[in-house]
Motif scaffolding. Structure first.
Motif, PDB file in Angstrom:
ATOM      1  N   GLY A  14      31.494  47.399  33.262  1.00  0.00           N
ATOM      2  CA  GLY A  14      30.378  46.502  33.627  1.00  0.00           C
ATOM      3  C   GLY A  14      30.436  45.731  34.804  1.00  0.00           C
ATOM      4  N   LEU A  15      29.920  46.340  35.995  1.00  0.00           N
ATOM      5  CA  LEU A  15      30.093  45.822  37.471  1.00  0.00           C
ATOM      6  C   LEU A  15      28.709  44.846  37.764  1.00  0.00           C
ATOM      7  CD1 LEU A  15      32.383  45.497  39.536  1.00  0.00           C
ATOM      8  CD2 LEU A  15      30.975  47.138  40.780  1.00  0.00           C
ATOM      9  N   GLY A  16      28.390  43.954  36.913  1.00  0.00           N
ATOM     10  CA  GLY A  16      27.228  42.947  36.786  1.00  0.00           C
ATOM     11  C   GLY A  16      27.740  41.911  37.946  1.00  0.00           C
ATOM     12  N   ARG A  17      27.057  40.676  37.763  1.00  0.00           N
ATOM     13  CA  ARG A  17      27.483  39.580  38.604  1.00  0.00           C
ATOM     14  C   ARG A  17      28.697  39.030  38.163  1.00  0.00           C
ATOM     15  NH1 ARG A  17      21.969  38.533  37.410  1.00  0.00           N
ATOM     16  NH2 ARG A  17      20.476  38.479  39.464  1.00  0.00           N
ATOM     17  N   ILE A  18      28.919  39.045  37.008  1.00  0.00           N
ATOM     18  CA  ILE A  18      30.255  38.400  36.563  1.00  0.00           C
ATOM     19  C   ILE A  18      31.519  39.509  36.811  1.00  0.00           C
ATOM     20  CG2 ILE A  18      31.644  37.493  34.611  1.00  0.00           C
ATOM     21  CD1 ILE A  18      29.109  36.567  33.404  1.00  0.00           C
ATOM     22  N   GLY A  19      31.052  40.493  36.800  1.00  0.00           N
ATOM     23  CA  GLY A  19      32.220  41.822  36.772  1.00  0.00           C
ATOM     24  C   GLY A  19      32.519  41.808  38.534  1.00  0.00           C
ATOM     25  N   GLN A  20      31.477  41.546  39.295  1.00  0.00           N
ATOM     26  CA  GLN A  20      31.757  41.624  40.694  1.00  0.00           C
ATOM     27  C   GLN A  20      32.562  40.142  41.127  1.00  0.00           C
ATOM     28  OE1 GLN A  20      27.972  42.134  42.926  1.00  0.00           O
ATOM     29  NE2 GLN A  20      27.244  43.125  40.970  1.00  0.00           N
ATOM     30  N   ALA A  21      32.258  39.003  40.560  1.00  0.00           N
ATOM     31  CA  ALA A  21      33.075  37.955  40.583  1.00  0.00           C
ATOM     32  C   ALA A  21      34.588  38.235  40.334  1.00  0.00           C
ATOM     33  CB  ALA A  21      32.493  36.684  39.999  1.00  0.00           C
ATOM     34  N   VAL A  22      34.933  38.613  39.134  1.00  0.00           N
ATOM     35  CA  VAL A  22      35.972  39.037  38.561  1.00  0.00           C
ATOM     36  C   VAL A  22      36.911  40.027  39.765  1.00  0.00           C
ATOM     37  CG1 VAL A  22      37.494  40.372  36.929  1.00  0.00           C
ATOM     38  CG2 VAL A  22      35.622  38.742  36.272  1.00  0.00           C
ATOM     39  N   ALA A  23      36.099  40.975  40.475  1.00  0.00           N
ATOM     40  CA  ALA A  23      36.546  42.010  41.323  1.00  0.00           C
ATOM     41  C   ALA A  23      37.070  41.174  42.510  1.00  0.00           C
ATOM     42  CB  ALA A  23      35.552  43.029  41.514  1.00  0.00           C
ATOM     43  N   ARG A  24      36.177  40.249  42.958  1.00  0.00           N
ATOM     44  CA  ARG A  24      36.666  39.541  44.261  1.00  0.00           C
ATOM     45  C   ARG A  24      37.985  38.798  43.899  1.00  0.00           C
ATOM     46  NH1 ARG A  24      30.821  38.902  44.386  1.00  0.00           N
ATOM     47  NH2 ARG A  24      31.002  37.227  43.393  1.00  0.00           N
ATOM     48  N   ILE A  59      41.323  48.413  41.856  1.00  0.00           N
ATOM     49  CA  ILE A  59      40.057  47.844  40.951  1.00  0.00           C
ATOM     50  C   ILE A  59      39.204  49.041  40.465  1.00  0.00           C
ATOM     51  CG2 ILE A  59      38.100  46.450  40.469  1.00  0.00           C
ATOM     52  CD1 ILE A  59      39.484  44.641  42.938  1.00  0.00           C
ATOM     53  N   LEU A  60      39.200  49.544  39.508  1.00  0.00           N
ATOM     54  CA  LEU A  60      38.389  50.694  38.845  1.00  0.00           C
ATOM     55  C   LEU A  60      37.079  49.896  38.069  1.00  0.00           C
ATOM     56  CD1 LEU A  60      41.188  53.112  37.049  1.00  0.00           C
ATOM     57  CD2 LEU A  60      40.239  52.849  39.458  1.00  0.00           C
ATOM     58  N   TYR A  61      36.012  50.692  37.825  1.00  0.00           N
ATOM     59  CA  TYR A  61      35.049  50.114  37.128  1.00  0.00           C
ATOM     60  C   TYR A  61      34.141  51.342  36.554  1.00  0.00           C
ATOM     61  CZ  TYR A  61      31.043  51.227  40.536  1.00  0.00           C
ATOM     62  OH  TYR A  61      30.178  51.959  41.243  1.00  0.00           O
ATOM     63  N   THR A  62      33.482  51.085  35.500  1.00  0.00           N
ATOM     64  CA  THR A  62      32.541  51.876  34.987  1.00  0.00           C
ATOM     65  C   THR A  62      31.445  51.104  34.527  1.00  0.00           C
ATOM     66  OG1 THR A  62      32.580  53.750  33.376  1.00  0.00           O
ATOM     67  CG2 THR A  62      33.377  51.627  32.595  1.00  0.00           C
ATOM     68  N   GLY A  63      30.332  52.134  34.311  1.00  0.00           N
ATOM     69  CA  GLY A  63      28.894  51.434  34.091  1.00  0.00           C
ATOM     70  C   GLY A  63      27.979  52.098  34.941  1.00  0.00           C
ATOM     71  N   HIS A  64      27.366  51.079  35.569  1.00  0.00           N
ATOM     72  CA  HIS A  64      26.213  51.960  36.705  1.00  0.00           C
ATOM     73  C   HIS A  64      26.725  51.869  37.924  1.00  0.00           C
ATOM     74  CE1 HIS A  64      22.812  51.543  33.848  1.00  0.00           C
ATOM     75  NE2 HIS A  64      23.102  50.127  33.441  1.00  0.00           N
ATOM     76  N   ARG A  65      26.814  53.002  38.655  1.00  0.00           N
ATOM     77  CA  ARG A  65      27.459  53.251  39.848  1.00  0.00           C
ATOM     78  C   ARG A  65      26.600  52.392  41.000  1.00  0.00           C
ATOM     79  NH1 ARG A  65      30.496  58.555  42.263  1.00  0.00           N
ATOM     80  NH2 ARG A  65      31.472  57.518  43.980  1.00  0.00           N
TER      81      ARG A  65
END
Length: 323
Positions: free
Chosen positions: A153-163, A172-178
């Motif tokens: 889940g690369l929503g707002r929180i997921g993006q903040a974790v990625a940063r 960094i891998l992600y899944t959910g909405h591309r």
């Protein structure tokens, strides 16, 4: 004389004076949520409800509130509220997005690092008087720098974790909405869910609870993860099947887990999960920085006051009520 009646289901870290200028405000004083029957009774005579995730706001309750003008939730998520029922009654539903993004991302990292480096186990060992000397093989943990992080889940929180992961030079891998733009800006790679499970050293959950994500992490998912993998969940408890997690942790299918949310919530004190050394459980405090919770309360009150006054909610879940 106050124009409106409002019920708030928990004490808030905020100044209620502005709200009290326009409404008679009743605040539930207990730590536990108000019982459903009591909340149902209160809803019959109120114009505004300020609630939490722990409150069941279903169709029956909403239809009981014949004078209900607005529902304001002190949370980003709102799966405890029947949004369709509120929309059918043209009742706007407010929530508190964005403000807790960084606090929750920080806490997800706190859990990840604590699980990786066995911080809680080390604290217990020290308090038990078992720290005898420096030893080269005691409480060996997982290396974070350069490891592979899987974000569900690369929503707002997921993006903040990625940063934050970029500072640890992680893949960094992600899944959910591309999202191709985010892939470029965050240097993340989209992969299918199964591939993420196979390749990640750490898996962190930041997806909403839906029919598709309910028990997404069950026996099948754990069987596909690395035996050295660590799972972190700061999203919704029901995304992880607790029985399957217990099996995975006791059988060595994964190395460890850290949960800020559980199913059910709170976790029963008799839960076998609480007997495990390789599990950290915290009481849903991902957003619990003082500044964040104060801002959330202010936003919830602002949504409530806007709805009472017939104005558009600053943060509305169902904006179609204004069409």
């Amino acid at each position: 004389m106050s124009q409106f009646n409002v019920f708030i289901t928990r004490q808030l870290p905020a100044d209620l004076n502005p709200l009290q200028q326009i409404a008679t405000v009743e605040v539930w004083p207990e730590r536990q949520p108000p019982p459903y029957d009591l909340l149902l009774e209160k809803t019959k005579s109120i114009d505004g409800l300020l609630c939490l995730l722990t409150d069941r706001v279903d169709r029956h309750l909403i239809d009981t509130g014949t004078s209900l003008k607005v529902i304001s939730q002190l949370a980003v998520g709102y799966d405890n509220i029947d949004i369709a029922a509120a929309t059918a009654r043209t009742i706007p539903v407010g929530h508190t997005p964005d403000v807790l993004t960084n606090a929750t991302a920080d806490f997800a990292w706190a859990l990840l690092m604590a699980a990786a480096r066995r911080v809680v186990e080390g604290d217990r060992l020290t308090r038990a008087g078992q720290w005898q000397t420096w030893e080269p093989d005691v409480l060996l943990g997982a290396t974070i720098t350069g490891a592979t992080l899987g974000i569900v889940g690369l929503g707002r929180i997921g993006q903040a974790v990625a940063r934050r992961a970029q500072g640890f030079e992680m893949q960094i891998l992600y899944t959910g909405h591309r999202n191709l733009e985010l892939e470029r800006s965050l240097r993340v790679q989209f992969v299918p869910f199964e591939q993420l499970l196979h390749e990640s050293d750490f898996v962190t959950i930041h997806a909403p609870l839906t029919a598709e994500t309910h028990h997404l992490f069950g026996d099948r998912a754990f069987a596909q993860m690395k035996r050295s993998a660590i799972l972190v969940n700061t999203a919704r408890g029901a995304i992880v099947d607790p029985d399957a997690l217990h099996r995975a942790l006791t059988q060595g299918d994964i190395a460890a887990a850290a949960l800020d949310v559980t199913e059910p919530e709170p976790i029963p004190t008799a839960s076998p999960l609480l007997t495990l050394e390789n599990l950290i459980v915290t009481p849903h405090i991902g957003s619990a920085s003082r500044q964040t919770r104060e801002k959330m309360a202010q936003m919830a009150i602002a949504n409530l006051m806007a709805g009472l006054g017939g104005d558009r909610l600053p943060h509305c879940v169902n904006p179609e009520v204004y069409q």
